[in-house]
Design a protein around this motif. Structure first.
Motif, mmCIF file in Angstrom:
data_model
loop_
_atom_site.group_PDB
_atom_site.id
_atom_site.type_symbol
_atom_site.label_atom_id
_atom_site.label_comp_id
_atom_site.label_asym_id
_atom_site.label_seq_id
_atom_site.Cartn_x
_atom_site.Cartn_y
_atom_site.Cartn_z
ATOM 1 N N VAL A 28 86.411 -2.936 53.253
ATOM 2 C CA VAL A 28 85.518 -1.896 53.746
ATOM 3 C C VAL A 28 86.248 -0.559 53.621
ATOM 4 N N PRO A 29 85.578 0.463 53.092
ATOM 5 C CA PRO A 29 86.238 1.773 53.000
ATOM 6 C C PRO A 29 86.705 2.241 54.387
ATOM 7 N N ASP A 30 87.810 2.980 54.425
ATOM 8 C CA ASP A 30 88.377 3.439 55.697
ATOM 9 C C ASP A 30 87.354 4.138 56.581
ATOM 10 N N LYS A 31 86.492 4.940 55.988
ATOM 11 C CA LYS A 31 85.508 5.680 56.772
ATOM 12 C C LYS A 31 84.184 4.940 56.910
ATOM 13 N N GLY A 32 84.103 3.729 56.346
ATOM 14 C CA GLY A 32 82.893 2.915 56.454
ATOM 15 C C GLY A 32 81.982 3.074 55.254
ATOM 16 N N TRP A 33 81.125 2.071 55.073
ATOM 17 C CA TRP A 33 80.192 2.072 53.947
ATOM 18 C C TRP A 33 79.167 3.190 54.055
ATOM 19 N N ILE A 34 78.649 3.419 55.250
ATOM 20 C CA ILE A 34 77.605 4.433 55.412
ATOM 21 C C ILE A 34 78.122 5.795 54.963
ATOM 22 N N TYR A 35 79.296 6.150 55.427
ATOM 23 C CA TYR A 35 79.889 7.445 55.064
ATOM 24 C C TYR A 35 80.042 7.558 53.543
ATOM 25 N N VAL A 36 80.639 6.548 52.923
ATOM 26 C CA VAL A 36 80.920 6.588 51.490
ATOM 27 C C VAL A 36 79.625 6.698 50.682
ATOM 28 N N PRO A 57 73.774 14.955 64.861
ATOM 29 C CA PRO A 57 74.877 14.377 65.637
ATOM 30 C C PRO A 57 74.720 12.857 65.864
ATOM 31 N N SER A 58 73.478 12.402 66.029
ATOM 32 C CA SER A 58 73.247 10.957 66.201
ATOM 33 C C SER A 58 73.564 10.198 64.914
ATOM 34 N N ALA A 59 73.229 10.802 63.774
ATOM 35 C CA ALA A 59 73.543 10.184 62.475
ATOM 36 C C ALA A 59 75.051 10.089 62.298
ATOM 37 N N ARG A 60 75.752 11.138 62.701
ATOM 38 C CA ARG A 60 77.219 11.140 62.624
ATOM 39 C C ARG A 60 77.800 10.044 63.525
ATOM 40 N N HIS A 61 77.181 9.885 64.698
ATOM 41 C CA HIS A 61 77.635 8.861 65.650
ATOM 42 C C HIS A 61 77.464 7.452 65.063
ATOM 43 N N ILE A 62 76.423 7.240 64.290
ATOM 44 C CA ILE A 62 76.206 5.938 63.639
ATOM 45 C C ILE A 62 77.365 5.648 62.689
ATOM 46 N N LYS A 64 80.353 6.832 62.863
ATOM 47 C CA LYS A 64 81.548 6.610 63.686
ATOM 48 C C LYS A 64 81.556 5.185 64.255
ATOM 49 N N ARG A 65 80.414 4.722 64.750
ATOM 50 C CA ARG A 65 80.337 3.370 65.316
ATOM 51 C C ARG A 65 80.548 2.305 64.242
ATOM 52 N N GLU A 66 80.056 2.555 63.025
ATOM 53 C CA GLU A 66 80.314 1.587 61.950
ATOM 54 C C GLU A 66 81.806 1.514 61.668
ATOM 55 N N LYS A 67 82.450 2.667 61.564
ATOM 56 C CA LYS A 67 83.891 2.721 61.280
ATOM 57 C C LYS A 67 84.682 1.955 62.344
ATOM 58 N N GLU A 68 84.237 2.037 63.604
ATOM 59 C CA GLU A 68 84.919 1.364 64.714
ATOM 60 C C GLU A 68 84.518 -0.100 64.852
ATOM 61 N N GLY A 69 83.559 -0.558 64.038
ATOM 62 C CA GLY A 69 83.097 -1.946 64.125
ATOM 63 C C GLY A 69 82.203 -2.190 65.327
ATOM 64 N N ARG A 70 81.527 -1.153 65.809
ATOM 65 C CA ARG A 70 80.686 -1.280 66.997
ATOM 66 C C ARG A 70 79.204 -1.049 66.702
ATOM 67 N N LEU A 71 78.799 -1.159 65.457
ATOM 68 C CA LEU A 71 77.408 -0.946 65.082
ATOM 69 C C LEU A 71 76.720 -2.298 64.953
ATOM 70 N N THR A 72 75.544 -2.427 65.530
ATOM 71 C CA THR A 72 74.820 -3.702 65.468
ATOM 72 C C THR A 72 74.302 -3.952 64.053
ATOM 73 N N LEU A 73 74.008 -5.206 63.771
ATOM 74 C CA LEU A 73 73.437 -5.545 62.472
ATOM 75 C C LEU A 73 72.107 -4.821 62.269
ATOM 76 N N LYS A 74 71.324 -4.726 63.337
ATOM 77 C CA LYS A 74 70.029 -4.041 63.261
ATOM 78 C C LYS A 74 70.228 -2.580 62.857
ATOM 79 N N SER A 75 71.188 -1.911 63.471
ATOM 80 C CA SER A 75 71.462 -0.514 63.135
ATOM 81 C C SER A 75 72.009 -0.371 61.721
ATOM 82 N N LEU A 76 72.851 -1.300 61.304
ATOM 83 C CA LEU A 76 73.356 -1.281 59.923
ATOM 84 C C LEU A 76 72.210 -1.436 58.924
ATOM 85 N N GLU A 77 71.303 -2.343 59.251
ATOM 86 C CA GLU A 77 70.151 -2.568 58.375
ATOM 87 C C GLU A 77 69.289 -1.302 58.280
#
Length: 154
Positions: A28-36, A57-62, A64-77
């Motif tokens: 996984v990229p250091d900053k997460g897939w969503i960012y890349v 800011p909420s999009a940025r928070h998403i 950040k949560r992916e990078k930290e491994g705290r994003l739900t599968l639903k949110s990732l989808e």
């Protein structure tokens, strides 16, 4: 595995999981897939947020949560859909296959059982040769695989 239905299920599952094997070593990229992906599209947080129905800011928070491994599968989808991507979710057996995982665990357990028996026999001056111990481990492992007892994963 003497239970032919169970054996068939394991084979079927192994075949399904094989498609994921090539991505086993993908990191996984250091900053997460969503960012890349967002950056590859040159999409701003505002644009990403609008696609999600959120603020920048909420999009940025998403991200950040992916990078930290705290994003739900639903949110990732949902984030994936906003990026015109499909989330793919699955497991890849670390041993190469479900069957191999079962075999390895059965061998571990068989070794523990045979060692215990062998130690008892050694105390009674009835020690076995290495060749006989190896055959006992092989036989016990096969018995465990055939029976698939509940204690296999204890």
């Amino acid at each position: 595995m003497k239970d032919s239905n169970h054996k068939l299920m394991v084979e079927h599952l192994d075949n399904k999981l094989k498609v994921y094997t090539p991505i086993l070593n993908t990191t996984v990229p250091d900053k997460g897939w969503i960012y890349v992906i967002r950056k590859a599209f040159k999409m701003s947080y505002r644009q990403f947020g609008e696609r999600l129905g959120l603020t920048a800011p909420s999009a940025r928070h998403i991200e950040k949560r992916e990078k930290e491994g705290r994003l739900t599968l639903k949110s990732l989808e949902e984030a994936g859909r906003a990026l015109n991507m499909k989330l793919v979710y699955g497991f890849i057996p670390m041993d190469g296959s479900i069957e191999k995982t079962i075999e390895n665990r059965a061998r571990e357990l068989a070794l523990e059982i045979v060692k215990t028996t062998s130690n008892t026999m050694a105390l009674e001056d009835q020690e076995n040769t290495n060749k006989r111990l190896q055959k006992a481990v092989d036989d016990k492992a096969q018995q465990i695989i055939d029976e698939m007892p509940r204690y296999l994963w204890d």
